[in-house]
Design a protein around this motif. Structure first.
Motif, PDB file in Angstrom:
ATOM      1  N   GLY A 145       0.809  -1.211   0.000  1.00 19.60           N
ATOM      2  CA  GLY A 145       0.000   0.000   0.000  1.00 19.60           C
ATOM      3  C   GLY A 145       0.844   1.264   0.000  1.00 19.60           C
ATOM      4  O   GLY A 145       2.007   1.269  -0.412  1.00 19.60           O
ATOM      5  N   LYS A 146       0.253   2.348   0.515  1.00 16.09           N
ATOM      6  CA  LYS A 146       0.911   3.663   0.488  1.00 16.09           C
ATOM      7  C   LYS A 146       1.390   4.120   1.860  1.00 16.09           C
ATOM      8  O   LYS A 146       1.977   5.193   1.993  1.00 16.09           O
ATOM      9  N   VAL A 147       1.116   3.314   2.887  1.00 12.93           N
ATOM     10  CA  VAL A 147       1.369   3.740   4.261  1.00 12.93           C
ATOM     11  C   VAL A 147       2.832   4.103   4.505  1.00 12.93           C
ATOM     12  O   VAL A 147       3.131   5.061   5.206  1.00 12.93           O
ATOM     13  N   ALA A 148       3.752   3.337   3.932  1.00 10.65           N
ATOM     14  CA  ALA A 148       5.183   3.622   4.094  1.00 10.65           C
ATOM     15  C   ALA A 148       5.757   4.256   2.827  1.00 10.65           C
ATOM     16  O   ALA A 148       6.950   4.139   2.540  1.00 10.65           O
ATOM     17  N   GLY A 149       4.900   4.919   2.078  1.00 14.04           N
ATOM     18  CA  GLY A 149       5.372   5.655   0.909  1.00 14.04           C
ATOM     19  C   GLY A 149       5.166   4.987  -0.421  1.00 14.04           C
ATOM     20  O   GLY A 149       5.579   5.518  -1.453  1.00 14.04           O
ATOM     21  N   GLY A 150       4.519   3.802  -0.444  1.00 13.48           N
ATOM     22  CA  GLY A 150       4.264   3.129  -1.719  1.00 13.48           C
ATOM     23  C   GLY A 150       5.537   2.833  -2.481  1.00 13.48           C
ATOM     24  O   GLY A 150       5.595   2.993  -3.703  1.00 13.48           O
ATOM     25  N   ARG A 151       6.555   2.312  -1.786  1.00  9.40           N
ATOM     26  CA  ARG A 151       7.881   2.144  -2.400  1.00  9.40           C
ATOM     27  C   ARG A 151       8.124   0.768  -3.015  1.00  9.40           C
ATOM     28  O   ARG A 151       9.239   0.459  -3.443  1.00  9.40           O
ATOM     29  N   GLY A 152       7.090  -0.077  -3.068  1.00  8.20           N
ATOM     30  CA  GLY A 152       7.247  -1.379  -3.721  1.00  8.20           C
ATOM     31  C   GLY A 152       8.235  -2.261  -2.981  1.00  8.20           C
ATOM     32  O   GLY A 152       8.217  -2.344  -1.754  1.00  8.20           O
ATOM     33  N   ILE A 153       9.106  -2.956  -3.727  1.00  7.72           N
ATOM     34  CA  ILE A 153      10.127  -3.796  -3.093  1.00  7.72           C
ATOM     35  C   ILE A 153      11.132  -2.888  -2.399  1.00  7.72           C
ATOM     36  O   ILE A 153      11.839  -2.119  -3.042  1.00  7.72           O
ATOM     37  N   MET A 154      11.212  -3.003  -1.085  1.00  7.12           N
ATOM     38  CA  MET A 154      12.088  -2.130  -0.315  1.00  7.12           C
ATOM     39  C   MET A 154      13.491  -2.701  -0.178  1.00  7.12           C
ATOM     40  O   MET A 154      14.469  -1.957  -0.120  1.00  7.12           O
ATOM     41  N   SER A 155      13.589  -4.032  -0.092  1.00  9.92           N
ATOM     42  CA  SER A 155      14.913  -4.668  -0.061  1.00  9.92           C
ATOM     43  C   SER A 155      14.780  -6.075  -0.626  1.00  9.92           C
ATOM     44  O   SER A 155      13.913  -6.846  -0.207  1.00  9.92           O
ATOM     45  N   ASN A 156      15.621  -6.383  -1.584  1.00  8.51           N
ATOM     46  CA  ASN A 156      15.560  -7.658  -2.294  1.00  8.51           C
ATOM     47  C   ASN A 156      16.243  -8.770  -1.506  1.00  8.51           C
ATOM     48  O   ASN A 156      17.095  -8.530  -0.638  1.00  8.51           O
ATOM     49  N   ARG A 157      15.872  -9.996  -1.850  1.00 13.10           N
ATOM     50  CA  ARG A 157      16.540 -11.157  -1.267  1.00 13.10           C
ATOM     51  C   ARG A 157      18.009 -11.154  -1.682  1.00 13.10           C
ATOM     52  O   ARG A 157      18.340 -10.922  -2.853  1.00 13.10           O
ATOM     53  N   GLY A 158      18.883 -11.371  -0.711  1.00 14.10           N
ATOM     54  CA  GLY A 158      20.312 -11.386  -0.997  1.00 14.10           C
ATOM     55  C   GLY A 158      20.953 -10.008  -1.000  1.00 14.10           C
ATOM     56  O   GLY A 158      22.126  -9.880  -1.355  1.00 14.10           O
ATOM     57  N   GLU A 159      20.195  -9.005  -0.574  1.00 16.47           N
ATOM     58  CA  GLU A 159      20.727  -7.634  -0.593  1.00 16.47           C
ATOM     59  C   GLU A 159      20.518  -6.913   0.726  1.00 16.47           C
ATOM     60  O   GLU A 159      19.568  -7.189   1.476  1.00 16.47           O
ATOM     61  N   LYS A 160      21.417  -5.958   0.971  1.00 14.77           N
ATOM     62  CA  LYS A 160      21.282  -5.015   2.074  1.00 14.77           C
ATOM     63  C   LYS A 160      20.952  -3.672   1.450  1.00 14.77           C
ATOM     64  O   LYS A 160      21.683  -3.168   0.590  1.00 14.77           O
ATOM     65  N   THR A 161      19.835  -3.089   1.853  1.00 13.38           N
ATOM     66  CA  THR A 161      19.356  -1.844   1.247  1.00 13.38           C
ATOM     67  C   THR A 161      19.251  -0.748   2.299  1.00 13.38           C
ATOM     68  O   THR A 161      18.725  -0.972   3.388  1.00 13.38           O
ATOM     69  N   VAL A 162      19.755   0.424   1.948  1.00  9.85           N
ATOM     70  CA  VAL A 162      19.650   1.598   2.807  1.00  9.85           C
ATOM     71  C   VAL A 162      18.866   2.671   2.063  1.00  9.85           C
ATOM     72  O   VAL A 162      19.234   3.051   0.943  1.00  9.85           O
ATOM     73  N   TRP A 163      17.779   3.120   2.682  1.00  8.99           N
ATOM     74  CA  TRP A 163      17.033   4.275   2.186  1.00  8.99           C
ATOM     75  C   TRP A 163      17.478   5.484   3.008  1.00  8.99           C
ATOM     76  O   TRP A 163      17.359   5.471   4.241  1.00  8.99           O
TER      77      TRP A 163
END
Length: 254
Positions: A145-163
């Motif tokens: 949904g849009k509650v956390a900004g509608g950002r879709g995939i936030m962090s992929n499997r096998g990855e470390k993601t920083v927003w």
């Protein structure tokens, strides 16, 4: 005129009574923690402490079961009542549970730090520890949904993601690659053991002892607390089960 006045008064009294009953409905308290700090979220017998659309959720063989057909499927969630009534208490925690896909098709997940965005449908939006029968998305963190900004995939499997604070993302590889992690996910009909840790701006998702993804969210769209729920995804003929749900609250991150 007199009859109309009496009818109007009766309707007004009924509405007031309903409002009073709604206000008087006791809130669902967070269950007490055991000596080890863990709080059980499911009693293994019935759906006490949970709220979901009627006809889709049940308890089978000691597990919470979601069962839907493609024709009657809904985008909805089974919501932990205490997290709905006291979302601020579900901020920093370690959440453990097991899940099993029963059917060869389907999509689900566990919502955390979420918010009810469609009360009628009992749908929540926010961070989701994703699950799907084909294991295309199992192990990622998704923004439902849009509650956390509608950002879709936030962090992929096998990855470390920083927003970052400007809502830009940076991805780096984890020690285990996507394909290696996928091999550790058990197939249809077998249980997968999960750990989700949400601590401050940091969330990790692990399956069967493997960290699948690592998310740091410094975006102004990030969520600090909220609802916990089990997702039923629309568009599938699906059966999925959950069991051994428990949570340990972590101290506030300074």
């Amino acid at each position: 005129m007199k009859r109309f006045t009496l009818i109007a008064a009766s309707l007004a009294m009924s509405a007031l009574a309903c409002a009073v009953r709604a206000e008087d409905k006791p809130k669902s308290e967070v269950p007490p923690a055991g000596a080890d700090g863990w709080i059980p979220l499911f009693n293994g017998k019935d759906l006490t402490g949970w709220e979901g659309l009627e006809g889709y959720w049940s308890v089978e063989d000691g597990a919470i079961q979601c069962k839907e057909t493609k024709e009657t499927s809904k985008q909805s969630d089974l919501i932990l009542s205490s997290s709905k009534d006291y979302p601020e208490k579900f901020a920093n925690f370690e959440l453990r549970y097991s899940w099993k896909m029963v059917t060869p098709d389907g999509n689900s997940g566990v919502q955390l730090r979420s918010e009810i965005d469609n009360p009628k449908m009992l749908h929540v939006g926010g961070y989701q520890a994703d699950i799907d029968a084909k294991n295309s998305y199992t192990g990622i963190i998704y923004c439902e949904g849009k509650v956390a900004g509608g950002r879709g995939i936030m962090s992929n499997r096998g990855e470390k993601t920083v927003w970052d604070a400007d809502n830009h993302r940076t991805n780096t590889k984890l020690a285990e690659a996507d394909d290696e992690i996928k091999k550790a996910i058990k197939p249809i009909g077998e249980w997968n053991d999960c750990i989700v840790i949400a601590d401050g701006n940091h969330i990790t998702y692990s399956i069967n002892g493997h960290v699948t993804t690592d998310l740091t969210d410094d975006s102004p769209k990030g969520r600090k607390d909220g609802v916990i729920g089990l997702q039923m995804h629309q568009g599938f003929t699906m059966t999925i089960q959950f069991k051994d749900l428990k949570i340990k609250m972590l101290p506030e991150t300074k």
